[in-house]
Design an enzyme around this catalytic site. Structure first.
Site, PDB file in Angstrom:
ATOM      1  N   SER A  43       0.803  -1.221   0.000  1.00 31.59           N
ATOM      2  CA  SER A  43       0.000   0.000   0.000  1.00 31.59           C
ATOM      3  C   SER A  43       0.837   1.273   0.000  1.00 31.59           C
ATOM      4  O   SER A  43       0.327   2.335  -0.351  1.00 31.59           O
ATOM      5  CB  SER A  43      -0.957   0.015   1.197  1.00 31.59           C
ATOM      6  OG  SER A  43      -0.238  -0.101   2.413  1.00 31.59           O
ATOM      7  N   ASP A 333      -4.385   7.789   7.814  1.00 31.80           N
ATOM      8  CA  ASP A 333      -5.314   6.833   8.416  1.00 31.80           C
ATOM      9  C   ASP A 333      -4.567   5.982   9.430  1.00 31.80           C
ATOM     10  O   ASP A 333      -3.448   6.321   9.819  1.00 31.80           O
ATOM     11  CB  ASP A 333      -6.039   6.000   7.346  1.00 31.80           C
ATOM     12  CG  ASP A 333      -5.118   5.040   6.591  1.00 31.80           C
ATOM     13  OD1 ASP A 333      -3.939   4.874   6.990  1.00 31.80           O
ATOM     14  OD2 ASP A 333      -5.576   4.442   5.597  1.00 31.80           O
ATOM     15  N   HIS A 336      -1.277   4.538   7.400  1.00 31.69           N
ATOM     16  CA  HIS A 336      -0.535   5.171   6.307  1.00 31.69           C
ATOM     17  C   HIS A 336      -0.270   6.653   6.552  1.00 31.69           C
ATOM     18  O   HIS A 336      -1.143   7.361   7.058  1.00 31.69           O
ATOM     19  CB  HIS A 336      -1.312   5.008   5.000  1.00 31.69           C
ATOM     20  CG  HIS A 336      -1.645   3.594   4.677  1.00 31.69           C
ATOM     21  ND1 HIS A 336      -2.879   3.049   4.943  1.00 31.69           N
ATOM     22  CD2 HIS A 336      -0.894   2.604   4.132  1.00 31.69           C
ATOM     23  CE1 HIS A 336      -2.877   1.773   4.560  1.00 31.69           C
ATOM     24  NE2 HIS A 336      -1.695   1.483   4.083  1.00 31.69           N
TER      25      HIS A 336
END
Length: 369
Positions: A43, A333, A336
């Site tokens: 990610s 978040d 991240h």
């Protein structure tokens, strides 16, 4: 709550975001000389591949407020805006490198991005929900075949030898077992488990090398044990970093560093930049004002203590809270960083000293050789 915050979806946007070969950062047309960029990982690097796979919302970032800062709409990037590969492409005077799984995209002039949020070096990590590193390399081999058909064997090999390969992998292999009851993790010592992760990474490097790859960049040392979701892992010790995950990350970084030195002695022409971000990112988290932030430990988007519950976007079964000014936060978040953090560490990787990159090369040097 999220509903209290004004947000506007911009309907008109540059077609280059869908077809990046049409638009670049300050350059027009095909560059006479410029290394392509091939991207593998998780990610931290996924610019939208998971939008096009059959998976759950837990592995997607395709809903508001993701993407709100730069794009003004969600792209699949797990942040409020740009990711590391976007900044590196910009510094290298390339267009945004698109996701491989984007329908209809076949122009690999500038490279392509294979990264999948949630992906690991081990196939067992989130198996069935994401694309692991070996699957990503199988996609790369498909691209290599297409390049040979277009450029010929020699032309494709030269093209791939001049390209730069960025890899961010391992975080999910260490993050997931601590959160779940992983039999694979439980049945091995930390040393054995890290050895399997790094072993798979090494195998992939060798496969890319066989196809012509010579210049590699590795993102390592992210302080995974101190992300918001880790701080709420133990109710009796809310706010503390996960010592087990931190130990795994540090061990991984040491094993990778030794492995890369060995590969350099074995593989003729092998060059690499091994960016260990542990120290700079840990300092940013603990001393946010030093880097222009106000909040280093709590996420901008999420719920619960430290907003460490992964509810950002509101499509994960619970309401979420959203900060007023994302530029003040280190984390967007529960897992991240924000675009501003990605920009800062991208700049370090691009032109940093050996103290940052842990090798004689930064990424700028890799693109120039």
């Amino acid at each position: 709550m999220a509903s209290s915050r004004l947000h506007i979806f911009v309907l008109a946007f540059c077609a280059s975001l869908l077809f990046p070969s049409n638009c670049s950062h300050g350059d027009s047309g095909l560059q006479e000389k410029g290394a392509a960029l091939f991207i593998f990982g998780d990610s931290l690097f996924d610019v939208g591949n998971n939008n096009y796979i059959n998976t759950t919302i837990s592995f997607k970032a395709n809903n508001w407020p993701y993407g709100e800062t730069f794009f003004k709409y969600p792209t699949g990037r797990a942040s409020d805006g740009l990711l590391i590969p976007d900044f590196i492409a910009k510094y290298a005077k390339l267009p945004f490198i698109p996701p491989y799984l984007q329908p209809g995209f076949k122009n690999y002039t500038y490279g392509v991005n294979f990264a999948s949020a949630g992906g690991g070096a081990l196939s067992e990590t989130h198996q069935g929900f994401v694309k692991d590193l070996k699957t990503q390399v199988s996609y790369f081999k498909n691209v290599e075949k297409q390049l040979r058909q277009k450029l010929g064997d020699a032309g494709a090999y030269t093209f791939l030898s001049e390209a730069v390969y960025l890899i961010s992998i391992g975080s999910n292999d260490y993050y997931t077992p601590v959160l779940t009851n992983s039999s694979l993790f439980a049945s091995h010592s930390h040393e054995e488990y890290v050895g399997m992760v790094v072993g798979n990474l090494t195998d992939v490097i060798k496969e890319i090398y066989k196809k012509g790859g010579r210049k590699f960049g590795f993102a390592n040392g992210v302080p995974l044990g101190c992300i918001p979701s880790m701080r709420i892992l133990k109710p009796e010790n809310i706010g503390a970093c996960s010592e087990e995950v931190t130990a795994l990350v540090k061990l991984h970084s040491r094993v990778v560093a030794k492995g890369l030195l060995k590969l350099k002695s074995q593989l003729h022409g092998f060059r690499y930049s091994n960016a260990n971000f542990y120290t700079p990112l840990t300092d940013t988290i603990n001393n946010p004002s030093k880097y222009g932030f106000k909040e280093g430990k709590m996420a901008c988007c999420g719920s619960g203590p430290y907003r460490g519950i992964m509810s950002c976007g509101g499509k994960r079964g619970s309401e979420f809270q959203l900060c007023d000014n994302v530029t003040e936060y280190v984390f967007f978040d529960s897992s991240h960083p924000t675009e501003r953090v990605y920009q800062q560490i991208s700049e370090l990787w691009w032109s940093g000293s050996p103290n940052v990159t842990k090798t004689s090369n930064n990424l700028k040097e890799l693109f120039e050789v």
